[in-house]
Design an enzyme around this catalytic site. Sequence first.
Site, PDB file in Angstrom:
ATOM      1  N   LYS A 272      -4.467   0.477  -9.546  1.00  0.00           N
ATOM      2  CA  LYS A 272      -4.681   0.139  -8.139  1.00  0.00           C
ATOM      3  C   LYS A 272      -5.944  -0.697  -8.015  1.00  0.00           C
ATOM      4  CE  LYS A 272      -5.507   2.635  -3.745  1.00  0.00           C
ATOM      5  NZ  LYS A 272      -5.546   3.988  -3.119  1.00  0.00           N
TER       6      LYS A 272
ATOM      7  N   LYS B 219      -0.678  -1.245  -7.436  1.00  0.00           N
ATOM      8  CA  LYS B 219      -0.904  -0.960  -6.017  1.00  0.00           C
ATOM      9  C   LYS B 219      -2.100  -1.756  -5.507  1.00  0.00           C
ATOM     10  CE  LYS B 219      -1.954   2.754  -2.712  1.00  0.00           C
ATOM     11  NZ  LYS B 219      -2.105   4.214  -2.496  1.00  0.00           N
TER      12      LYS B 219
ATOM     13  N   ASP C 215      -4.585   9.482  -6.295  1.00  0.00           N
ATOM     14  CA  ASP C 215      -5.234   8.181  -6.471  1.00  0.00           C
ATOM     15  C   ASP C 215      -6.678   8.430  -6.897  1.00  0.00           C
ATOM     16  OD1 ASP C 215      -2.813   7.513  -5.247  1.00  0.00           O
ATOM     17  OD2 ASP C 215      -3.697   5.868  -4.099  1.00  0.00           O
TER      18      ASP C 215
END
Length: 327
Positions: A220, A256, A156
């Site tokens: 995300k 996300k 991430d």
Amino acid sequence: MVENKEIPFDPVPLENVYVNLRSVEQSVDLLTSSLIKRQTPAQMLHWTLKALRLTDLTTLSGDDTRANVERLCFRAAHPFPERHLVGAIEGSIHTAAVCVYPSRVRDAYESLKALGRETEIGIAAVATGFPSGSYPLKTRLAEIEYAIEQGASEIDVVVDRSLVLTNKWEQLYDEIVQMRHACGDRAHLKTILGIGECGTMVNVYKASMVAMMAGSDFIKTSTGKEAVNATLPVGLVMIRAIQEFHRLTGKKIGLKPAGGVRTVNDAVAWMIMIQETLGDEWLQPELFRFGASGLLDDVEKQYYKLAAEYIRIAHEKAATAEAASMK
């Protein structure tokens, strides 16, 4: 998950972008409010377990230790005793992944391996100068390499928001491409936009498009450390970018939301919005995740409550059917 390959930078999808915030908020309300109210206990039980299976169970605290990570991994693998499961449950119940700092990846890998779940539960590591992204690119790329060497299967990364705020879209693209290459086919790439620090919804949309062009497997919302994190209106703007990118390229990119998804009702609102826009195929770990540390607490609470209601209704139906058969 299938690795997304970068495509050449194209400024055209970034031109003439306009976002009407009031219209976005109204759309979110239309997509979610009435549908949430109509969910039956059985449907809510389904959504509760679905939320669990889509969660990246997270610990990103300064006082994380090996013991913290061991507990996190055990909870990810065994959220509640299987003897308490009710209804038609397909497959084992566990979270999609755990998410930790790079220095705790080895602890997570060894913990999941001891539980026999290292191939079922992913290990995500935040990287690239999390949470600010304001570090030299060389050290940010080195973090990715280190995390993968330690056992991370998902990375991430966080973007440098100064590039978003100053509209340096090609430079942002170039940096994410290098992060994509650092991951290669060894780890999936989730790109954190830090939406609370992007300035405008237009910037969120453009940053989403650039991240997808550059090879992100997921986009995300947040680090969870900003003042504003995952909100449904921001989510809808990112969904519209995913839809447009899919229309242009045929590629399916995941989403996300992270930060602010604390209750089952929060999670259900997100899942219904995904269902109504991107469709059911996106409601799987390969294309949708929650980044959360506290969501599992409410999942457990609501699961036992809804399971009791499910059993009560089932018993009432059985008793009614038996009474009818005796007449």
